[in-house]
Design a protein around this motif. Structure first.
Motif, short mmCIF file in Angstrom:
data_model
loop_
_atom_site.label_atom_id
_atom_site.label_comp_id
_atom_site.label_asym_id
_atom_site.label_seq_id
_atom_site.Cartn_x
_atom_site.Cartn_y
_atom_site.Cartn_z
N TYR A 34 -21.02 31.40 16.22
CA TYR A 34 -21.81 31.72 17.41
C TYR A 34 -20.93 32.28 18.52
O TYR A 34 -21.34 33.18 19.26
N VAL A 38 -21.77 36.00 20.05
CA VAL A 38 -22.04 36.23 21.48
C VAL A 38 -20.87 36.98 22.12
O VAL A 38 -21.08 37.88 22.95
N TYR A 41 -21.08 40.62 21.34
CA TYR A 41 -22.22 41.20 22.07
C TYR A 41 -21.84 41.45 23.54
O TYR A 41 -22.10 42.55 24.07
N TRP A 51 -25.39 40.64 31.10
CA TRP A 51 -26.12 40.05 29.97
C TRP A 51 -27.44 39.43 30.41
O TRP A 51 -28.41 39.38 29.66
N TYR A 62 -28.57 47.29 20.23
CA TYR A 62 -27.43 46.53 19.71
C TYR A 62 -27.65 46.18 18.23
O TYR A 62 -26.72 46.27 17.42
N ARG A 78 -25.71 37.19 13.28
CA ARG A 78 -25.26 37.57 14.64
C ARG A 78 -26.41 37.45 15.64
O ARG A 78 -26.24 36.92 16.74
N ILE A 82 -27.03 35.09 19.14
CA ILE A 82 -27.35 35.64 20.47
C ILE A 82 -28.69 35.11 20.96
O ILE A 82 -28.85 34.79 22.14
N ARG A 83 -29.65 34.99 20.05
CA ARG A 83 -30.96 34.42 20.43
C ARG A 83 -30.79 33.00 20.97
O ARG A 83 -31.39 32.63 21.98
N TYR A 86 -29.34 33.04 24.51
CA TYR A 86 -30.35 33.34 25.53
C TYR A 86 -31.35 32.20 25.67
O TYR A 86 -31.79 31.88 26.78
#
Length: 304
Positions: A34, A38, A41, A51, A62, A78, A82-83, A86
């Protein structure tokens, strides 16, 4: 992730990772993945966009960028990281939206798990005793290796669960072991007579009968074994049994599940034994076992 970004501590990322480790109790490997997801990203965003202000169209851009360089599975992993990043900050009202929440991704290819046949498993598990008979390894090494392999296959343990297994959690008289699985969830797993016998021998040769704590599988020095050591040891016995070298310890877990289903075990029981949170994770093994059912049908039914 560039060295510059890796060294730079980003508070929002660090608090997210601390949450994963402390509250979610995720494994170090998942947290590492993770962080990478992130971090890459944020590096891609650079200084051009914050972000916290990203919109769904940027998220799509992306994902398209990732798709050019990585497999579908890596893409999904990936984006999952990122989910989650957020979602964590959305729950704390630090961002107005999760731009990755409704992102549509290409479907994953359904690869059936590879497994060893019962004959291959027998040849593989006999490896340590074969080397002992040839005087290539000591009694201690032979019974330690046999105990490790029998636990991986006989109990369907993940390699991390075996490395973390503690003698204080063994109930050899009842043929049980308590292990810590994903998300720090403890489960009780039967280990069978053969594995119990091998573990007893390993404890005896390492002078640990009656020990209340400590790793189940150890080196002669008394230190617990590592996942890397187990992987290399497994390759040794795969070569001895003339089996493919790319078969990982997890393939023993696949074999465990497949052989249970072939033997008539119900899928809910297999789910519990494997420690799967979702039945859908276990169901992939039914595809493998269907081949066995079809073979039985062809041989036994007059209309096959």
């Amino acid at each position: 992730m560039s060295e510059e970004l890796a060294e730079k501590k980003i508070p929002e990322l660090e608090s997210f990772l601390s949450h994963l480790a402390g509250e979610r109790r995720m494994s170090p490997a998942t947290i590492r993945n993770y962080r990478l997801a992130v971090g890459r990203y944020l590096e891609w965003l650079g200084e051009s966009k914050s972000w916290s202000e990203v919109e769904p169209r940027t998220a799509r851009s992306y994902a398209i960028e990732l798709q050019r360089s990585y497999s579908r599975r890596t893409l999904h992993n990936r984006v999952a990281g990122i989910r989650a990043f957020y979602r964590y900050h959305r729950e704390r009202q630090a961002v107005p939206r999760n731009p990755f929440s409704s992102l549509s991704l290409p479907k994953l290819e359904k690869n059936l798990p590879r497994f060893l046949t019962e004959t291959q498993i027998r040849l593989f598990l006999e490896g340590p005793m074969r080397l002992l008979k040839e005087e290539s390894i000591s009694d201690f090494e032979a019974w330690r290796d046999r105990a490790a392999l029998e636990l991986l296959y006989g109990a369907g343990l993940r390699i991390s669960e075996l490395v973390g297994a503690d003698v204080g959690k063994l109930e050899l008289g009842r043929g049980l072991i308590r292990v810590l699985g994903k998300g720090n969830k403890e489960r009780i797993v039967p280990i069978g007579k053969v594995a119990s016998h091998c573990v007893k021998q390993h404890l005896h040769l390492s002078h640990r009968e009656g020990a209340r704590s400590g790793p189940v599988v150890i080196h002669a020095s008394g230190k617990g074994v590592s996942t890397r050591w187990l992987q290399l040891r497994m390759k040794k016995y795969l070569a001895l049994a003339e089996l493919p070298q790319d078969l990982s310890p997890h393939k023993l877990r696949h074999s465990f599940a497949t052989h249970l289903l072939d033997g008539g075990a119900d899928i809910r029981s297999v789910q519990e034994l494997l420690g799967h949170a979702s039945l859908s994770t276990t169901q992939i093994y039914t595809h493998t076992s269907i081949g066995r059912l079809q073979e039985v049908y062809r041989q036994a039914h007059p209309r096959a």
